[in-house]
Every structure is written in C-alpha cells, then in structure tokens.
Design an enzyme around this catalytic site. Structure first.
Site, PDB file in Angstrom:
ATOM      1  N   TRP A   1       1.374  -5.946   7.199  1.00 50.96           N
ATOM      2  CA  TRP A   1       0.988  -4.778   6.387  1.00 50.96           C
ATOM      3  C   TRP A   1      -0.517  -4.575   6.409  1.00 50.96           C
ATOM      4  O   TRP A   1      -0.989  -3.450   6.447  1.00 50.96           O
ATOM      5  CB  TRP A   1       1.545  -4.884   4.968  1.00 50.96           C
TER       6      TRP A   1
ATOM      7  N   ASP B   1      -3.229  -3.375  -1.729  1.00 50.54           N
ATOM      8  CA  ASP B   1      -1.817  -3.061  -1.553  1.00 50.54           C
ATOM      9  C   ASP B   1      -1.048  -4.072  -2.401  1.00 50.54           C
ATOM     10  O   ASP B   1      -1.052  -5.263  -2.113  1.00 50.54           O
ATOM     11  CB  ASP B   1      -1.469  -3.200  -0.065  1.00 50.54           C
TER      12      ASP B   1
ATOM     13  N   LYS C   1      10.164  -2.442  -4.300  1.00 46.49           N
ATOM     14  CA  LYS C   1      10.236  -3.891  -4.472  1.00 46.49           C
ATOM     15  C   LYS C   1      10.280  -4.297  -5.942  1.00 46.49           C
ATOM     16  O   LYS C   1      11.170  -5.008  -6.337  1.00 46.49           O
ATOM     17  CB  LYS C   1       9.074  -4.563  -3.745  1.00 46.49           C
TER      18      LYS C   1
HETATM   19  C1  LIG Z   1       7.009  -2.893   1.930  1.00 41.09           C
HETATM   20  C2  LIG Z   1       5.552  -2.928   2.043  1.00 41.09           C
HETATM   21  C3  LIG Z   1       4.827  -1.853   2.586  1.00 41.09           C
HETATM   22  C4  LIG Z   1       5.500  -0.625   3.145  1.00 41.09           C
HETATM   23  O1  LIG Z   1       5.931   0.193   2.146  1.00 41.09           O
HETATM   24  P1  LIG Z   1       6.580   1.620   2.448  1.00 41.09           P
HETATM   25  O2  LIG Z   1       6.797   2.127   1.067  1.00 41.09           O
HETATM   26  O3  LIG Z   1       7.835   1.372   3.218  1.00 41.09           O
HETATM   27  O4  LIG Z   1       5.612   2.416   3.219  1.00 41.09           O
HETATM   28  C5  LIG Z   1       3.463  -1.944   2.618  1.00 41.09           C
HETATM   29  N1  LIG Z   1       2.818  -3.029   2.149  1.00 41.09           N
HETATM   30  C6  LIG Z   1       3.472  -4.080   1.626  1.00 41.09           C
HETATM   31  C7  LIG Z   1       2.702  -5.251   1.111  1.00 41.09           C
HETATM   32  C8  LIG Z   1       4.856  -4.061   1.555  1.00 41.09           C
HETATM   33  O5  LIG Z   1       5.518  -5.106   1.039  1.00 41.09           O
END
Ligand SMILES: *Cc1c(COP(=O)(O)O)cnc(C)c1O
Length: 361
Positions: free
Chosen positions: A101, A171, A195
C-alpha cells in the site's frame, strides 16, 4: 448455514448486532416509509443519519475542532492521488515504504512531484517497521506519509516519526478505531471503510483545516478536498447506505465503551494469538515482535503444502479467509474490531489440534 468466523483482510466482518439492525431497518427506516437506500441525500431524515455518523466518529476518535471529517468515495486508493494533488506546494514529499500500500501511494504521488523514500523494509519482505533517521527527512517536504498499519505484512508503527512542522499524513485503512491515537499528531488521516468502519464504498478523510484550499490547478473538482469540505461531503451523492451502516458500527463501538475499550479487547485478542504462535512448534509469526499489528497477523508453518492443508481444513471448520497474501504466503488472520474474542480462542484451539494431528509432517 451458521455464520463463520471470517478472517478476511477486507471487506471484513461486521458486528452481528449491526447487521441485524440494518436488516430490521432495511425495507422501512423508522417513520420514513422507505429504505435508507431510497432516501434523498438532501432529505432531513438522511442528513440526520449523516450528522450522527460524523459526530459519532468525532466523538470516538476525539477529533479536535480544527479538523474536517469527510465521507468520500473511491476508497483509500483515490487518496493516494488526492493527498499530493491537494497538499503539494513545493511538489515534494517524504514517504516510508512499508509494503504494497505504501508502494502504491508512492507510485501515485510520483506522478505529481518528487518523492523521497526515507526508509524501506523491503529487504526483509516488509516484516518490520524501519528505523527512521530525521536527518534524512526533507526540510522542504510538503508532507510526510506513512502507512500506519500494514494490512498485508502485519506490521504497525508503535511510535510516530517526529516531522516537526511538516504535516504527517497517514493511511489508517486497516487500524482506524482499533486503538487510541492523538489526532493532533497528524495533518491528514485517510481510511477505506471496509476494514474497521463499515461496508466498502466509503472512505473517511480527517484533514486539518489549514491543509484545505491550496490544491494544484490541475486537481479535478471531485478530487479537491475543498469541494467536499465546502459541501459537507454532499457536493454530489455520497455513499448514503454505507455511511448509514458506518453510523451503526460507530454506535456499536460507543456502546462497547469506545476506542479505549476496543483497544483493550484488541490487545487481548492479538496477544492470545501471538502467544500461541511464539510457543507453537508448527506455526510461526512472520513479523518482528516490536512491530506486530493488532489487526493483521500473518503466520506460516514453513511448509507450503502444510499451509494449504491448514487453510482448507480451517475453512471446513468455519474459519474462513485465512490464506495469506500471495507476497507473503502462508496464512493471515485479520482480527478487526468486530472479530469476537471467541473467534480467536476457537481458532487457536483448532490450530492446536491441527498441530497434534500433523506433527510428523
Ligand atoms: C485495503 C487497503 C487499501 C486499499 O483500500 P481501497 O479502499 O480498496 O482503495 C489501502 N491501504 C491500506 C493500508 C489498506 O489496508
């Protein structure tokens, strides 16, 4: 069929009381005579739902007044572009590379400016959080970006870099609301909902006010934070139903005692699994002890065949989505807020039994 224990990394399990409440209100919400899905996003009834969702998140995360909370679409991945488009002035930023990511965020930001990767843990398949040396940080960076919890590799920062006046951007997709954090340490936080917040389709952005309003000229209207701040996330139709389910999750979390309470539960759940992994003769964790995630726990047997057999047998026993990410192999148990303690203790019992049954392999 009975509900399974779903260890998916995302979209992930939701609290059962939330699903039941959503089901109860699905066809007819309160006195509305219609589903939330069918409501105008400009109606008073929907605005009430939206405001409650926002205010609950502010309360749960203790978000100070000088931050704006947005509910957007496009997932966390759209934020990989929105962050540089909106925060670039010198068109320069520092990033730490702690996995897939981070890499995607870096690749996207590179389209708009100069990215300095100050540290990486790629040398050991991202199994640790690299030491950061502030003398390598760019003094003229527009922001400093970290992935706070690395969903695929199962690492997490337990200490934040000191970036001085340079806004720290993170993030937080896979650990938002899982442990207490001090919002003041960050300029901007973003997270996909699927999540720890609710269904896929919603992304949450928490942005310090002074960072809004100086986007690059090329920034599309929909990717400009100012557009969404100025319209309270209602410039266009927001993901109305997803925000409603997020509200139900926030209520569930608040009833449970909020983030401090779920943090204790999360530490307990993760602690049980790590303790077992540390003592098992068959299964091993893959992450440096000090950097272990509370949310995503990868582990291996060291034997691919045995890993596959384990994943298959676990699925039959009602423990699903335990297959690890293809870049790590083995297994990964994602144990987000809604995973009950019992899900973890039963998984451990199952692993113990598997270990005895297969000890000669
Ligand atoms: C799942 C995830 C993403 C991607 O998220 P999307 O909503 O599918 O774009 C980005 N960063 C992290 C840390 C993730 O766990």
């Amino acid at each position: 069929m009975e509900r399974v224990y779903n260890f998916s990394a995302g979209p992930a399990n939701l609290p059962v009381p939330v699903l039941e409440k959503a089901a109860k209100e699905l066809v007819n919400y309160g006195e509305a005579g219609m589903s939330v899905m069918e409501m105008s996003h400009r109606s008073k009834m929907y605005i009430d739902i939206f405001d409650q969702a926002k205010n609950l998140l502010i309360e749960l995360m203790n978000i100070p007044d000088n931050y704006k909370v947005l509910f957007l679409q496009g997932g966390a991945s759209t934020q990989f572009a929105m962050v540089p488009l909106n925060l670039f002035k010198n068109k320069k930023a520092d990033y730490v590379n702690t996995g897939e990511w981070s890499k995607k965020a870096i690749a996207e930001a590179k389209r708009y400016g100069t990215i300095n990767v100050v540290a990486s843990s790629e040398d050991k398949i991202f199994s640790y959080i690299p030491e950061l040396d502030s003398s390598t940080f760019s003094s003229d960076a527009d922001y400093f970006h970290i992935t706070l919890n690395n969903t695929i590799y199962g690492t997490r920062y337990t200490e934040l870099p000191d970036t001085g006046n340079i806004p720290l951007v993170t993030d937080m997709s896979s650990n938002i609301l899982s442990e207490v954090i001090d919002i003041n340490k960050f300029g901007l936080i973003y997270a996909g909902a699927q999540k720890n917040i609710g269904p896929a389709g919603v992304a949450v952005v928490i942005i310090r006010e002074d960072l809004v309003g100086s986007a690059l000229d090329i920034t599309p209207t929909m990717l400009n934070y100012k557009t969404h701040v100025g319209n309270d996330s209602m410039f266009n139709t927001p993901p109305t139903y997803g925000i409603y389910v997020a509200k139900l999750v926030f209520e569930w979390l608040k009833d449970l005692g909020g983030v401090p309470a779920i943090q204790k539960i999360n530490e307990h759940k993760a602690g049980l699994l790590y303790e077992y992994l540390d003592n098992s003769n068959m299964f091993k964790g893959t992450v440096a002890t000090k950097d272990r995630s509370l949310m995503n726990i990868p582990f291996v047997t060291g034997n691919d065949e045995l890993d596959n057999q384990f994943v298959k047998e676990a699925e039959k026993a009602g423990f699903v989505n335990l297959k690890g990410h293809r870049s790590v192999g083995g297994m990964r148990a994602s144990i987000y807020n809604p995973m009950p303690v019992e899900g973890v203790t039963k998984l451990i019992e199952f692993m113990k039994k598997f270990e005895i049954d297969n000890k000669n392999k």
